[in-house]
Design a protein around this motif. Structure first.
Motif, PDB file in Angstrom:
ATOM      1  N   LEU A   1       8.181   6.169  -9.350  1.00 49.36           N
ATOM      2  CA  LEU A   1       7.615   4.822  -9.355  1.00 49.36           C
ATOM      3  C   LEU A   1       6.552   4.676  -8.285  1.00 49.36           C
ATOM      4  O   LEU A   1       6.701   5.173  -7.166  1.00 49.36           O
ATOM      5  CB  LEU A   1       8.712   3.787  -9.090  1.00 49.36           C
ATOM      6  CG  LEU A   1       9.921   3.791 -10.015  1.00 49.36           C
ATOM      7  CD1 LEU A   1      10.910   2.731  -9.564  1.00 49.36           C
ATOM      8  CD2 LEU A   1       9.513   3.578 -11.453  1.00 49.36           C
ATOM      9  N   ARG A   2       5.485   3.989  -8.679  1.00 47.01           N
ATOM     10  CA  ARG A   2       4.442   3.636  -7.704  1.00 47.01           C
ATOM     11  C   ARG A   2       4.094   2.170  -7.939  1.00 47.01           C
ATOM     12  O   ARG A   2       3.773   1.778  -9.043  1.00 47.01           O
ATOM     13  CB  ARG A   2       3.201   4.507  -7.892  1.00 47.01           C
ATOM     14  CG  ARG A   2       1.995   4.070  -7.063  1.00 47.01           C
ATOM     15  CD  ARG A   2       0.828   5.029  -7.253  1.00 47.01           C
ATOM     16  NE  ARG A   2      -0.408   4.493  -6.699  1.00 47.01           N
ATOM     17  CZ  ARG A   2      -1.375   3.944  -7.422  1.00 47.01           C
ATOM     18  NH1 ARG A   2      -1.273   3.869  -8.734  1.00 47.01           N
ATOM     19  NH2 ARG A   2      -2.471   3.493  -6.837  1.00 47.01           N
ATOM     20  N   VAL A   3       4.168   1.390  -6.888  1.00 48.82           N
ATOM     21  CA  VAL A   3       3.828  -0.029  -7.009  1.00 48.82           C
ATOM     22  C   VAL A   3       2.683  -0.338  -6.070  1.00 48.82           C
ATOM     23  O   VAL A   3       2.608   0.201  -4.971  1.00 48.82           O
ATOM     24  CB  VAL A   3       5.059  -0.924  -6.723  1.00 48.82           C
ATOM     25  CG1 VAL A   3       5.520  -0.798  -5.289  1.00 48.82           C
ATOM     26  CG2 VAL A   3       4.756  -2.368  -7.042  1.00 48.82           C
ATOM     27  N   THR A   4       1.778  -1.170  -6.530  1.00 49.00           N
ATOM     28  CA  THR A   4       0.685  -1.642  -5.697  1.00 49.00           C
ATOM     29  C   THR A   4       0.741  -3.158  -5.613  1.00 49.00           C
ATOM     30  O   THR A   4       1.299  -3.824  -6.492  1.00 49.00           O
ATOM     31  CB  THR A   4      -0.679  -1.216  -6.259  1.00 49.00           C
ATOM     32  OG1 THR A   4      -0.859  -1.824  -7.547  1.00 49.00           O
ATOM     33  CG2 THR A   4      -0.780   0.296  -6.389  1.00 49.00           C
ATOM     34  N   LEU A   5       0.169  -3.675  -4.555  1.00 43.48           N
ATOM     35  CA  LEU A   5       0.126  -5.119  -4.353  1.00 43.48           C
ATOM     36  C   LEU A   5      -1.247  -5.497  -3.825  1.00 43.48           C
ATOM     37  O   LEU A   5      -1.727  -4.915  -2.851  1.00 43.48           O
ATOM     38  CB  LEU A   5       1.207  -5.557  -3.362  1.00 43.48           C
ATOM     39  CG  LEU A   5       1.274  -7.039  -3.032  1.00 43.48           C
ATOM     40  CD1 LEU A   5       1.654  -7.856  -4.268  1.00 43.48           C
ATOM     41  CD2 LEU A   5       2.264  -7.305  -1.900  1.00 43.48           C
ATOM     42  N   ASP A   6      -1.862  -6.455  -4.480  1.00 41.24           N
ATOM     43  CA  ASP A   6      -3.146  -7.001  -4.033  1.00 41.24           C
ATOM     44  C   ASP A   6      -2.954  -8.493  -3.809  1.00 41.24           C
ATOM     45  O   ASP A   6      -2.967  -9.279  -4.763  1.00 41.24           O
ATOM     46  CB  ASP A   6      -4.227  -6.737  -5.088  1.00 41.24           C
ATOM     47  CG  ASP A   6      -5.622  -7.145  -4.632  1.00 41.24           C
ATOM     48  OD1 ASP A   6      -5.738  -8.023  -3.746  1.00 41.24           O
ATOM     49  OD2 ASP A   6      -6.597  -6.605  -5.160  1.00 41.24           O
ATOM     50  N   THR A   7      -2.747  -8.868  -2.557  1.00 36.81           N
ATOM     51  CA  THR A   7      -2.463 -10.275  -2.277  1.00 36.81           C
ATOM     52  C   THR A   7      -3.695 -11.151  -2.451  1.00 36.81           C
ATOM     53  O   THR A   7      -3.556 -12.347  -2.702  1.00 36.81           O
ATOM     54  CB  THR A   7      -1.898 -10.449  -0.857  1.00 36.81           C
ATOM     55  OG1 THR A   7      -2.781  -9.817   0.072  1.00 36.81           O
ATOM     56  CG2 THR A   7      -0.516  -9.823  -0.737  1.00 36.81           C
ATOM     57  N   SER A   8      -4.875 -10.568  -2.361  1.00 35.56           N
ATOM     58  CA  SER A   8      -6.092 -11.380  -2.558  1.00 35.56           C
ATOM     59  C   SER A   8      -6.230 -11.786  -4.013  1.00 35.56           C
ATOM     60  O   SER A   8      -6.738 -12.864  -4.324  1.00 35.56           O
ATOM     61  CB  SER A   8      -7.323 -10.614  -2.101  1.00 35.56           C
ATOM     62  OG  SER A   8      -7.558  -9.488  -2.923  1.00 35.56           O
ATOM     63  N   LYS A   9      -5.772 -10.930  -4.902  1.00 42.76           N
ATOM     64  CA  LYS A   9      -5.805 -11.235  -6.334  1.00 42.76           C
ATOM     65  C   LYS A   9      -4.462 -11.753  -6.836  1.00 42.76           C
ATOM     66  O   LYS A   9      -4.328 -12.083  -8.014  1.00 42.76           O
ATOM     67  CB  LYS A   9      -6.204  -9.991  -7.130  1.00 42.76           C
ATOM     68  CG  LYS A   9      -7.608  -9.496  -6.858  1.00 42.76           C
ATOM     69  CD  LYS A   9      -7.937  -8.275  -7.696  1.00 42.76           C
ATOM     70  CE  LYS A   9      -9.352  -7.791  -7.420  1.00 42.76           C
ATOM     71  NZ  LYS A   9      -9.684  -6.567  -8.195  1.00 42.76           N
TER      72      LYS A   9
ATOM     73  N   GLU B   1       0.701  -0.364  -1.062  1.00 46.78           N
ATOM     74  CA  GLU B   1       1.191   0.610  -2.034  1.00 46.78           C
ATOM     75  C   GLU B   1       2.524   1.162  -1.538  1.00 46.78           C
ATOM     76  O   GLU B   1       2.730   1.321  -0.332  1.00 46.78           O
ATOM     77  CB  GLU B   1       0.172   1.743  -2.183  1.00 46.78           C
ATOM     78  CG  GLU B   1       0.487   2.746  -3.271  1.00 46.78           C
ATOM     79  CD  GLU B   1      -0.659   3.712  -3.501  1.00 46.78           C
ATOM     80  OE1 GLU B   1      -1.813   3.252  -3.579  1.00 46.78           O
ATOM     81  OE2 GLU B   1      -0.402   4.926  -3.607  1.00 46.78           O
ATOM     82  N   LYS B   2       3.376   1.469  -2.503  1.00 48.08           N
ATOM     83  CA  LYS B   2       4.669   2.038  -2.142  1.00 48.08           C
ATOM     84  C   LYS B   2       5.124   2.976  -3.270  1.00 48.08           C
ATOM     85  O   LYS B   2       4.844   2.740  -4.445  1.00 48.08           O
ATOM     86  CB  LYS B   2       5.696   0.924  -1.945  1.00 48.08           C
ATOM     87  CG  LYS B   2       6.878   1.323  -1.094  1.00 48.08           C
ATOM     88  CD  LYS B   2       7.601   0.088  -0.603  1.00 48.08           C
ATOM     89  CE  LYS B   2       8.727   0.471   0.326  1.00 48.08           C
ATOM     90  NZ  LYS B   2       9.460  -0.703   0.803  1.00 48.08           N
TER      91      LYS B   2
END
Lengths: 111, 113
Positions: A61-69, A55-56
């Motif tokens: 702005l807020r961005v999330t990242l799910d590398t598993s998905k 998360e950043k």
């Protein structure tokens, strides 16, 4: 070929509301970036999240990242009319830094 | 400071004509990228330079497309014998050393009639 796919592709909201858009990708990445494009200013970099981050935040702005998905989301809080634009996610797989863009989300903020 | 500039901003060409699109990157930016953006789509990678070396041209759609950056600064994208399917916005981006963010120019909108 397009790497990312944003969902939804068109969003219309009232000023002050939050806007959320999603992006999925297919290959391993070094980082994922979000860009905004409007007719007045061209493509502008908004935020970058590395593959080891989840998360950043940057201002509204807020961005999330799910590398598993293999997915990311961008949240814009307290939207303004000036946020009306197309938003693209772009993945950097480390191949010289070339970016693979999605098709984009068109966001309209109604004053 | 000055951003990435591109010229011309708009170009109309008759089918079969050759066109040349220019990109002036931000001073000191070693990496330069060209992208093609069709209407309603996201940009698609065309080619990449590091200084004057063209390290990746895998995105160029045909041998009618040619790019150069002879002195490691200004770059030119040339399209020979333009076709209607070449109509798009051509975007140039540069990137400073050690950074991942790309800075985009305003683009050249090419219309082939």
């Amino acid at each position: 070929s397009q790497q990312g796919e944003e969902d939804p592709q068109a969003l219309s909201i009232q000023e002050g509301e939050n806007a959320t858009m999603n992006c999925s990708y297919k290959t391993s990445i070094n980082n994922l970036q979000w860009y905004r494009q409007n007719s007045g200013r061209g493509l502008v970099h908004l935020i970058l999240i590395r593959s080891n981050e989840r998360e950043k935040h940057s201002g509204r702005l807020r961005v999330t990242l799910d590398t598993s998905k293999k997915s990311s989301s961008l949240l814009i809080t307290a939207s303004r009319a000036a946020d009306t634009a197309s938003y693209f996610c772009a993945t950097d797989a480390g191949v010289g830094g070339r970016l693979a863009f999605g098709k984009g989300n068109q966001v309209v903020v109604i004053p | 400071g000055a951003g990435v500039s591109q010229s011309p901003r708009y170009k109309v060409a008759k089918r079969g004509q050759d066109v040349a699109l220019r990109c002036d990157p931000i001073s000191g930016h070693v990496s330069l990228f060209w992208y093609q953006q069709a209407l309603g789509q996201g940009p698609e990678f065309l080619t990449y330079f590091q200084n004057e070396a063209q390290l990746d041209k895998s995105g160029l759609p045909s041998d009618r497309f040619f790019a150069e950056r002879p002195e490691g600064s200004v770059s030119t994208l040339k399209i020979q014998r333009t076709q209607q399917e070449d109509s798009a916005v051509y975007l140039c981006a540069s990137r400073p050393p050690g950074d991942n963010e790309q800075f985009f120019g305003p683009g050249t909108r090419l219309t082939v009639l």
